[in-house]
Design a protein around this motif. Structure first.
Motif, PDB file in Angstrom:
ATOM      1  N   HIS A 206       3.119  -9.761   1.447  1.00 50.35           N
ATOM      2  CA  HIS A 206       1.682  -9.824   1.153  1.00 50.35           C
ATOM      3  C   HIS A 206       1.174  -8.513   0.560  1.00 50.35           C
ATOM      4  O   HIS A 206       0.361  -8.515  -0.370  1.00 50.35           O
ATOM      5  N   THR A 207       1.638  -7.394   1.111  1.00 53.76           N
ATOM      6  CA  THR A 207       1.133  -6.094   0.664  1.00 53.76           C
ATOM      7  C   THR A 207       1.587  -5.783  -0.757  1.00 53.76           C
ATOM      8  O   THR A 207       0.814  -5.253  -1.570  1.00 53.76           O
ATOM      9  N   VAL A 208       2.839  -6.105  -1.083  1.00 55.20           N
ATOM     10  CA  VAL A 208       3.348  -5.880  -2.446  1.00 55.20           C
ATOM     11  C   VAL A 208       2.575  -6.741  -3.437  1.00 55.20           C
ATOM     12  O   VAL A 208       2.177  -6.268  -4.506  1.00 55.20           O
ATOM     13  N   CYS A 209       2.335  -8.001  -3.093  1.00 52.83           N
ATOM     14  CA  CYS A 209       1.553  -8.878  -3.976  1.00 52.83           C
ATOM     15  C   CYS A 209       0.130  -8.349  -4.149  1.00 52.83           C
ATOM     16  O   CYS A 209      -0.440  -8.423  -5.240  1.00 52.83           O
ATOM     17  N   MET A 210      -0.452  -7.818  -3.067  1.00 56.37           N
ATOM     18  CA  MET A 210      -1.800  -7.269  -3.158  1.00 56.37           C
ATOM     19  C   MET A 210      -1.827  -6.037  -4.063  1.00 56.37           C
ATOM     20  O   MET A 210      -2.794  -5.809  -4.801  1.00 56.37           O
ATOM     21  N   GLY A 211      -0.762  -5.257  -4.014  1.00 54.02           N
ATOM     22  CA  GLY A 211      -0.688  -4.054  -4.844  1.00 54.02           C
ATOM     23  C   GLY A 211      -0.608  -4.352  -6.324  1.00 54.02           C
ATOM     24  O   GLY A 211      -0.848  -3.463  -7.153  1.00 54.02           O
ATOM     25  N   ARG A 212      -0.274  -5.583  -6.701  1.00 52.39           N
ATOM     26  CA  ARG A 212      -0.184  -5.965  -8.109  1.00 52.39           C
ATOM     27  C   ARG A 212      -1.540  -6.309  -8.709  1.00 52.39           C
ATOM     28  O   ARG A 212      -1.675  -6.419  -9.935  1.00 52.39           O
ATOM     29  N   LEU A 213      -2.552  -6.462  -7.857  1.00 50.85           N
ATOM     30  CA  LEU A 213      -3.872  -6.863  -8.344  1.00 50.85           C
ATOM     31  C   LEU A 213      -4.654  -5.670  -8.889  1.00 50.85           C
ATOM     32  O   LEU A 213      -4.457  -4.530  -8.474  1.00 50.85           O
ATOM     33  N   THR A 214      -5.549  -5.965  -9.815  1.00 49.08           N
ATOM     34  CA  THR A 214      -6.497  -4.979 -10.322  1.00 49.08           C
ATOM     35  C   THR A 214      -7.854  -5.264  -9.691  1.00 49.08           C
ATOM     36  O   THR A 214      -8.334  -6.400  -9.736  1.00 49.08           O
ATOM     37  N   PHE A 215      -8.455  -4.251  -9.087  1.00 50.82           N
ATOM     38  CA  PHE A 215      -9.717  -4.445  -8.379  1.00 50.82           C
ATOM     39  C   PHE A 215     -10.892  -3.972  -9.215  1.00 50.82           C
ATOM     40  O   PHE A 215     -10.778  -3.066 -10.045  1.00 50.82           O
TER      41      PHE A 215
ATOM     42  N   SER B 280     -10.748  -8.917  -6.461  1.00 52.71           N
ATOM     43  CA  SER B 280      -9.844  -8.759  -7.596  1.00 52.71           C
ATOM     44  C   SER B 280     -10.491  -9.231  -8.891  1.00 52.71           C
ATOM     45  O   SER B 280     -11.191 -10.245  -8.925  1.00 52.71           O
ATOM     46  N   CYS B 281     -10.260  -8.476  -9.949  1.00 49.93           N
ATOM     47  CA  CYS B 281     -10.732  -8.866 -11.276  1.00 49.93           C
ATOM     48  C   CYS B 281      -9.643  -9.560 -12.074  1.00 49.93           C
ATOM     49  O   CYS B 281      -9.877 -10.015 -13.193  1.00 49.93           O
ATOM     50  N   THR B 282      -8.440  -9.612 -11.524  1.00 48.16           N
ATOM     51  CA  THR B 282      -7.347 -10.299 -12.196  1.00 48.16           C
ATOM     52  C   THR B 282      -7.004 -11.569 -11.424  1.00 48.16           C
ATOM     53  O   THR B 282      -7.411 -11.747 -10.275  1.00 48.16           O
ATOM     54  N   SER B 283      -6.246 -12.440 -12.053  1.00 43.48           N
ATOM     55  CA  SER B 283      -5.896 -13.722 -11.444  1.00 43.48           C
ATOM     56  C   SER B 283      -5.032 -13.521 -10.199  1.00 43.48           C
ATOM     57  O   SER B 283      -4.177 -12.631 -10.143  1.00 43.48           O
ATOM     58  N   THR B 284      -5.274 -14.347  -9.194  1.00 42.48           N
ATOM     59  CA  THR B 284      -4.480 -14.303  -7.961  1.00 42.48           C
ATOM     60  C   THR B 284      -3.520 -15.495  -7.908  1.00 42.48           C
ATOM     61  O   THR B 284      -3.143 -15.952  -6.828  1.00 42.48           O
TER      62      THR B 284
END
Length: 312
Positions: free
Chosen positions: A160-169, A189-193
């Motif tokens: 979960h944490t690695v996936c969260m780190g891929r997002l742009t906020f 997040s401003c990018t797609s999840t």
């Protein structure tokens, strides 16, 4: 349209907290401070009792020792920051701090779900196969089970944490929660999840279904075994052996149902916060009370420990 900030430039988040109603801030601060004190004292006391009393050095108390450790840790990950939100105008958490809180929260909460299933298996062996209990729950078996519990917690938290780190906020970094949790962070997040949501669905599904299946199967077999006991005293003793664990399991897994309950107008919190509040604050506080107040072995150990101190 929200302004997009690169992940590296988002250095902090603002936590909205439990409620915005100012008149509730101080009462809630003292209420949850009391909860946290009871949680810390209760779980550390149970850890100390099990460690000091050799007659509690059995498989079920080995798992209970670790359950108390987990409850103490993940309550400590969440509660101090939440208490700050009651006395601060703005509660700020750094990006690194938020990801760290998310990781350790997930690590401990997933570990708790699997430690509860290990305890259910122990109860199954105790009641259904007592003659092979010593061999089935030997240290050579319990230690790998415990290692598996923590490996599952680590793997799920890391995913979960690695996936969260891929997002742009986004520049608007208000997290609608009193802690850094998966779904509230997705909202920032401003990018797609699209990658994160399947991961959440699959991983959380496994974390709920596997322990739940283990627990339900164990207690189905236990119930079947109890119904075949002829004496009323034997049935009562068997039910007593399992009652504390059944209550703890019901509280932990049942708290998910709060997601679907609308809070009263007197309680200005959304359902997600109510559910999170229950299993992050209330359950860790109640577990040591459940296992001590309803457990003869723990009561005896407490009396022996207190009598030794009085004698000294």
């Amino acid at each position: 349209m929200r302004t997009v900030a690169e992940n590296s430039s988002v250095t902090e988040f603002i936590l909205e907290g439990l409620t915005n109603q100012q008149e509730l801030q101080i009462p809630l601060f003292f209420l949850f401070l009391g909860f946290y004190v009871v949680t810390v004292v209760g779980n550390l006391s149970l850890i100390t009792l099990i460690g000091l009393n050799s007659h509690l050095h059995t498989p079920i108390y080995f798992f209970l020792y670790n359950l108390s450790f987990i409850d103490f840790c993940y309550s400590t990950v969440i509660t101090p920051k939440m208490l700050m939100s009651f006395v601060s105008m703005k509660i700020i958490i750094s990006y690194a701090g938020c990801m760290t809180q998310l990781f350790f929260f997930l690590f401990f909460v997933v570990s708790e779900s699997f430690i509860l299933s290990a305890m259910a298996y122990d109860r199954y062996v105790t009641i259904c196969n007592p003659l092979v209990y010593t061999a089935s729950m030997s240290p050579q078996v319990c230690l790998p089970i415990l290692l598996g519990v923590y490996i599952m917690g680590f793997a799920r938290a890391m995913a979960h944490t690695v996936c969260m780190g891929r997002l742009t906020f986004c520049a608007n970094k208000l997290v609608d929660h009193f802690m850094c949790d998966i779904l509230p962070l997705h909202e920032c997040s401003c990018t797609s999840t699209y990658v994160n949501k399947p991961v959440v669905f699959v991983v959380v599904g496994i974390d709920i279904s596997v322990p739940s299946a283990t627990i339900f199967l164990s207690y189905a077999l236990i119930l079947s075994s109890i119904l075949h006991i002829s004496s009323t005293e034997g049935r009562s003793k068997a039910f007593s052996t399992c009652s504390s664990h059944i209550i703890a399991v019901s509280l932990f897994f049942g708290s998910g149902a709060f997601m679907y309950l609308k809070p009263s107008s007197l309680l200005p919190m959304n359902p997600a916060k109510v559910s999170s509040l229950f299993y992050t604050i209330v359950v860790p506080m109640l577990n040591p009370l459940i296992y001590s107040l309803r457990n003869k072995d723990v009561k005896i150990a407490l009396k022996k420990t207190l009598s030794k101190k009085s004698f000294c």
